[in-house]
Design an enzyme around this catalytic site. Structure first.
Site, PDB file in Angstrom:
ATOM      1  N   VAL A  99       0.869  -1.176   0.000  1.00  0.00           N
ATOM      2  CA  VAL A  99       0.000   0.000   0.000  1.00  0.00           C
ATOM      3  C   VAL A  99       0.901   1.219   0.000  1.00  0.00           C
ATOM      4  O   VAL A  99       1.524   1.543   1.018  1.00  0.00           O
ATOM      5  CB  VAL A  99      -0.915   0.012   1.240  1.00  0.00           C
ATOM      6  CG1 VAL A  99      -1.914   1.165   1.129  1.00  0.00           C
ATOM      7  CG2 VAL A  99      -1.627  -1.314   1.405  1.00  0.00           C
ATOM      8  N   HIS A 109      -3.177  -4.436   7.479  1.00  0.00           N
ATOM      9  CA  HIS A 109      -3.904  -4.516   6.204  1.00  0.00           C
ATOM     10  C   HIS A 109      -4.508  -5.915   6.014  1.00  0.00           C
ATOM     11  O   HIS A 109      -4.150  -6.659   5.096  1.00  0.00           O
ATOM     12  CB  HIS A 109      -2.949  -4.195   5.042  1.00  0.00           C
ATOM     13  CG  HIS A 109      -3.649  -3.730   3.799  1.00  0.00           C
ATOM     14  ND1 HIS A 109      -4.049  -2.429   3.608  1.00  0.00           N
ATOM     15  CD2 HIS A 109      -4.045  -4.402   2.682  1.00  0.00           C
ATOM     16  CE1 HIS A 109      -4.629  -2.312   2.429  1.00  0.00           C
ATOM     17  NE2 HIS A 109      -4.640  -3.494   1.846  1.00  0.00           N
ATOM     18  N   GLY A 125     -11.056  -2.584   1.435  1.00  0.00           N
ATOM     19  CA  GLY A 125     -11.954  -2.127   2.486  1.00  0.00           C
ATOM     20  C   GLY A 125     -11.295  -1.888   3.827  1.00  0.00           C
ATOM     21  O   GLY A 125     -11.985  -1.653   4.823  1.00  0.00           O
ATOM     22  N   TYR A 179      -3.894  10.919   5.742  1.00  0.00           N
ATOM     23  CA  TYR A 179      -3.080   9.944   5.015  1.00  0.00           C
ATOM     24  C   TYR A 179      -1.586  10.143   5.253  1.00  0.00           C
ATOM     25  O   TYR A 179      -0.838   9.170   5.351  1.00  0.00           O
ATOM     26  CB  TYR A 179      -3.392  10.005   3.527  1.00  0.00           C
ATOM     27  CG  TYR A 179      -4.645   9.247   3.133  1.00  0.00           C
ATOM     28  CD1 TYR A 179      -4.786   7.896   3.425  1.00  0.00           C
ATOM     29  CD2 TYR A 179      -5.689   9.867   2.462  1.00  0.00           C
ATOM     30  CE1 TYR A 179      -5.915   7.182   3.086  1.00  0.00           C
ATOM     31  CE2 TYR A 179      -6.840   9.168   2.104  1.00  0.00           C
ATOM     32  CZ  TYR A 179      -6.943   7.829   2.414  1.00  0.00           C
ATOM     33  OH  TYR A 179      -8.075   7.136   2.074  1.00  0.00           O
TER      34      TYR A 179
END
Length: 406
Positions: A158, A204, A209, A246
């Site tokens: 990610v 994760h 989602g 973020y």
């Protein structure tokens, strides 16, 4: 070849050191006191329902999947768009709202909060949200099949973060649960839920989602601990600072920055910054909603709404509705129609016409054609009742303003 995380020590620290926690605990103390005071405020059920729609809107917005407030309102009436992509976003919005309701009812009190720290609960959150979608919704634009509640079965990255090996997910989730479930004290529990938000994202656990599940977990945990009363959520604050949200998540993925940055594999300083951000977001949202719910100010705002309805829209609503409307808000009860009309001081026929107008405009609600009435909170009244609460809903209502009087 990059080595994958496969040992639980690799995402330490899960909590900052005692010394690093001190300012966070002081911040959490102030948050807890203010939140508990706000949570006891009596408000109509319609406000809590609207706030769920707002939470759904903001969680989708953080993910870059924008659904306008009036589109959510349509979806709640099962009036979905003919546009397939928009209809998928609408169904996701409704799924989030319904999942919030179900999860808040399932995880209650300290016992419920402790159960939220488990791999089973994380799978439950994912299933509660994504299990409400159609197979077409789940897999539209996704490379992998999304199975509600199922942990991922492949390795992923990610951004710059390479998530733990999928084979190691059970032990990472178990360590996550063991640490945070043992943090039960009031202020420490608030610090822990903020840290848990990040470390769950670091693990994760799902192919897709994860962000929504992380935010649902934090929201449900705050509810279980009695801090929200359905009146606020950090989701609004996260959405209003998405870039910072973020950036701080990513920074807390970083490795330790030298000997003065804790003793774990990951940066303690970055984790502290993240926790401080989450607590600040919560404090801002509590203070904002406390201001919105000042009853003296509210009576003035209801009066402004009624004046607009009477003199600008000429909708049949009159200022005479102020006393019973304000009463319904502060008591959150259902009032017989005859009692409501009597409180207006108007003649029977005039009061009856106004009552119908109030129902037509959504300023009152009723479950049956002749049943008692409750305080209503339609999107078009937000700019009067709760200005700046959900400005996007006010923007959606611009056509109503432009057509006023026509």
């Amino acid at each position: 070849m990059v080595a994958l995380y496969d040992s639980v020590h690799q995402f330490e620290p899960l909590m900052p050191s005692d010394v690093a926690q001190q300012p966070l605990l002081a911040q959490a103390h102030d948050l807890g006191r203010a939140a508990l005071q706000l949570a006891g405020t009596p408000v109509p059920a319609g406000l809590r329902a609207l706030l769920r729609s707002m939470n759904s809107y903001h969680s989708n917005r953080i993910e870059g999947q924008h659904t306008k407030p009036f589109e959510i309102e349509q979806a709640l009436r099962r009036d979905f768009s003919a546009n397939r992509e928009l209809a998928t976003r609408q169904r996701l919005a409704v799924a989030h709202i319904e999942a919030e309701v179900a999860l808040e009812a399932r995880y209650v009190g300290i016992e419920g909060a402790l159960r939220l720290y488990s791999a089973q609960a994380i799978a439950d959150l994912h299933h509660e949200l994504f299990g409400r979608l159609t197979p077409e919704d789940l897999n539209a634009g996704n490379a992998d099949e999304i199975i509600p509640g199922a942990l991922r079965t492949r390795d992923v990255s990610v951004g710059q973060h390479i998530a733990p090996a999928f084979t190691a997910l059970p032990k990472f989730l178990q360590r996550w649960a063991d640490v945070y479930a043992n943090t039960r004290r009031g202020e420490a529990a608030l610090v822990a839920l903020a840290a848990a938000h990040h470390r769950l994202g670091w693990i994760h656990p799902f192919v897709d989602g994860n962000g929504r599940v992380m935010r649902l977990h934090t929201h449900t945990m705050l509810s279980a601990l009695g801090y929200t009363g359905g009146l606020w959520s950090p989701l609004r604050g996260f959405a209003r600072s998405t870039d910072r949200y973020y950036a701080l998540l990513a920074a807390a993925d970083e490795a330790r920055r030298g000997d003065l940055d804790g003793r774990g594999n990951l940066s303690q300083r970055a984790l502290v910054d993240w926790i401080g951000y989450v607590l600040s977001v919560c404090q801002d949202q509590v203070a904002f909603m406390a201001g919105m719910l000042k009853l003296g100010d509210l009576e003035r705002r209801v009066a402004a709404c009624l004046a607009y309805e009477e003199h600008t829209l000429r909708s049949g609503v009159r200022m005479a509705a102020l006393r019973p409307l304000h009463y319904l808000f502060v008591t959150d009860i259902a009032l017989a129609r005859g009692e409501f009309k009597a409180m207006t001081g108007l003649a029977e026929r005039t009061a009856g016409s106004m009552l119908k107008a109030l129902l037509d405009r959504g300023l009152l609600t009723s479950e049956t054609p002749q049943g008692p009435v409750r305080f209503g909170l339609p999107l078009h009244a937000l700019r009067f009742y709760f200005p700046t609460l959900w400005p996007e809903a006010e923007a959606d209502d611009e056509p109503d303003r432009r057509n006023a009087g026509h």
